[in-house]
Design an enzyme around this catalytic site. Structure first.
Site, mmCIF file in Angstrom:
data_model
loop_
_atom_site.group_PDB
_atom_site.id
_atom_site.type_symbol
_atom_site.label_atom_id
_atom_site.label_comp_id
_atom_site.label_asym_id
_atom_site.label_seq_id
_atom_site.Cartn_x
_atom_site.Cartn_y
_atom_site.Cartn_z
ATOM 1 N N ASP A 176 -3.907 5.429 8.290
ATOM 2 C CA ASP A 176 -2.762 5.887 8.655
ATOM 3 C C ASP A 176 -2.706 7.025 9.394
ATOM 4 O OD1 ASP A 176 0.032 6.866 7.982
ATOM 5 O OD2 ASP A 176 -0.091 5.854 5.973
ATOM 6 N N HIS A 218 -2.227 5.626 12.477
ATOM 7 C CA HIS A 218 -0.646 5.352 12.845
ATOM 8 C C HIS A 218 -0.115 6.358 14.038
ATOM 9 C CE1 HIS A 218 0.234 3.115 8.845
ATOM 10 N NE2 HIS A 218 -0.563 2.462 9.532
#
Length: 545
Positions: free
Chosen positions: A293, A327
């Site tokens: 992430d 991300h």
């Protein structure tokens, strides 16, 4: 009366003078104090710990930490070997030191992790106790060349499409359950129940921790949680395979992360590298992140809970660090309701991240993110945007060709303002720059200078104001337009360079787009300087060579 007023004037003048000189800058960066420790060493082997990867050493390690703290502090030593353990609680004045070839391996037995009241995105939440935690401590550290492994794969559900066929077969052979459609693996029935029934651990009024036992396994812990601690050092260690976030310092002061390696599989949902939440005086230096992430993420609580806490993340330096899969490389939000300010990011590289510099929020968050400075950032193979501001995170933006209706700005309205971004190179991304504010609250006062972005598309500036692009090169392969401006104003673009194949510099959209100034730019190479759509007109832009 005259003397009193004169005194008040002098006090106000002194305060104003102090505030000016206290403001951080590139010449006056924030600093973080580091902890110091006694030389006394407490070897966990002397407390009965066995490095065979089979023996559970939870009691031995915690006993060594307790003794170290009670005797005035020092070093709790973990030598080479595989040390299986349950949750560890740090104590003040303790340096947990892992020698090279030491693996601190957390057990996959969920029963070793009791439910505790924790914090999830700023809200009180039932969570499994973190593998490593510390609460209201001072003078603490985790250091050394060893590895801390959270055994996160035991906790995480995963979709079949995120694994190779052999990985999927191995996952099925490990036990657990599969969804009815055969596309999702769950580690336990409790995880499956929570996910399929859309349950969460947010503690509702009148509920106790016992009320969440039925979904316990779903409430994955962060690997390291340090709450309200002062003088914290994490140095040289590899943190990997976290059940949820890897590192979560919350409301800490004087926090240093140095030369860390932080790893998670690409498919690790919520597998952030570090989430610095409501912390003050922070240094992240020489760290490497490769996670599932966001890589380096700044938070300060979500919505009303974050605003009520009222603690921004502030006075922070991030430098000499690399982010691979993530991300976002450097991220603020989306839970930034307590604000963020005085943050300096420099000499970092992002390679293969979804986005590079990522700033995200939404209506309802509130919070002011301001005085953010980024320079000397080098990016390669970014999947989406290199530089990204968005106030519609996880909410539906207006459809293409439409404009959202403005609402009255209030305490729940987020703000992004006063950013300086300079000396950026990006080799490969879908889009160079993307800014999208709200009709009632523009992204504003953003300066981007000395930038070269080689991307598929150039820039989009939507619902933004006071934007300055100086010496920006947008080498976009999909050349037209180079820059899309939508309902934005007070934009100055100085010394723009663009692909020779471009035929249209600007698409100016919306009646509220105005005061766009193009300077020192050779526009002779394009067929059309600007097109005007949806009420925009030629008066919106001024070209000065």
């Amino acid at each position: 009366m005259i003397i009193k007023k004169t005194f008040q004037f002098l006090v106000l003048a002194l305060l104003a003078h102090t505030q000016v000189h206290a403001q951080y800058s590139w010449d006056n960066l924030p600093t973080a104090q580091v902890p110091t420790f006694k030389n006394d060493t407490f070897n966990i082997k002397k407390y009965g710990a066995i490095a065979d990867g089979i023996t559970l050493n939870t009691n031995s390690i915690n006993k060594a930490i307790d003794d170290c703290c009670k005797k005035g502090g020092g070093v709790v030593l973990i030598q080479e070997g595989i040390w299986l353990t349950g949750p560890i609680a740090l104590k003040s004045n303790v340096n947990l030191h892992l020698n090279a070839a030491a693996i601190l391996q957390f057990t996959k037995d969920f029963n070793q992790f009791p439910l505790v009241e924790g914090n999830y995105e700023g809200a009180r939440s039932a969570r499994n106790q973190s593998p490593i935690s510390g609460d209201h401590l001072e003078n603490i550290a985790i250091t050394g060349k060893g590895i801390v492994d959270g055994n996160g794969d035991a906790w995480r559900m995963v979709g079949r499409d995120r694994l190779t066929e052999s990985e999927w077969k191995k996952k099925l052979a490990s036990g657990g359950l599969v969804s009815a459609d055969g596309n999702t693996w769950y580690p336990s029935a409790k995880t499956k129940k929570a996910h399929e029934e859309k349950l969460n651990g947010i503690i509702a009024p009148g509920k106790t921790l016992k009320d969440y036992e039925a979904i316990k396994d779903y409430l994955r812990p962060n690997l390291v949680v340090l709450n309200d601690c002062k003088k914290v050092l994490l140095e040289d260690v590899t943190f990997q395979n976290s059940p949820a976030w890897n590192l979560h310092p919350l409301m800490c002061e004087d926090l240093t992360l140095k030369n860390l390696t932080v790893k998670n599989p690409e498919y690790a949902q919520n597998g952030d590298g570090v989430d610095v939440e409501s912390c003050k005086n922070v240094l992240i230096d020489g760290c490497t992140f490769d996670v599932g992430d966001d890589g380096i993420c700044i938070k300060s609580g979500r919505d009303e809970e974050g605003r009520k806490r009222g603690k921004p993340t502030e006075n922070m330096v991030v430098r000499n660090s690399t982010v691979y899969k993530a991300h976002g490389g450097f991220v603020i939000g989306s839970e930034m309701s307590g604000g963020a300010k005085n943050i300096f990011v420099y000499s970092c590289s992002f390679i293969g991240t979804d986005k590079g510099l990522r700033f995200k929020t939404a209506r309802g968050r509130g919070g002011v993110v301001e005085n953010i400075y980024c320079k000397n950032i080098f990016m390669k193979d970014i999947v989406h945007e290199a530089i990204y501001f968005d106030m519609y995170y996880f909410t539906a933006p207006p459809k293409k060709g439409e404009r959202a209706e403005a609402v009255e700005a209030n305490i729940t309205t987020p703000q992004f303002r006063n950013f300086e971004i300079s000396n950026i190179v990006c080799d490969g991304a879908d889009k160079g720059i993307f800014m999208r504010g709200l009709p009632e609250m523009a992204v504003k006062n953003i300066s981007i200078s000395n930038v070269l972005l080689s991307t598929e598309k150039g820039a989009e500036i939507i619902e933004s104001s006071d934007i300055k692009l100086s010496n920006v090169t947008l080498l976009s392969k999909k050349t037209d337009p180079v820059i899309h401006v939508e309902n934005s104003k007070d934009i100055t673009i100085d010394a723009l360079k663009y692909s020779p194949a471009s035929t249209l510099l600007f698409n100016i959209y919306g009646a509220d787009s105005k005061d766009i100034n193009l300077r020192n730019t050779d526009a002779s190479k394009v067929k059309t300087v600007a097109s005007f759509v949806k009420g925009a007109n030629a008066k919106a832009i001024t070209v000065v060579n």
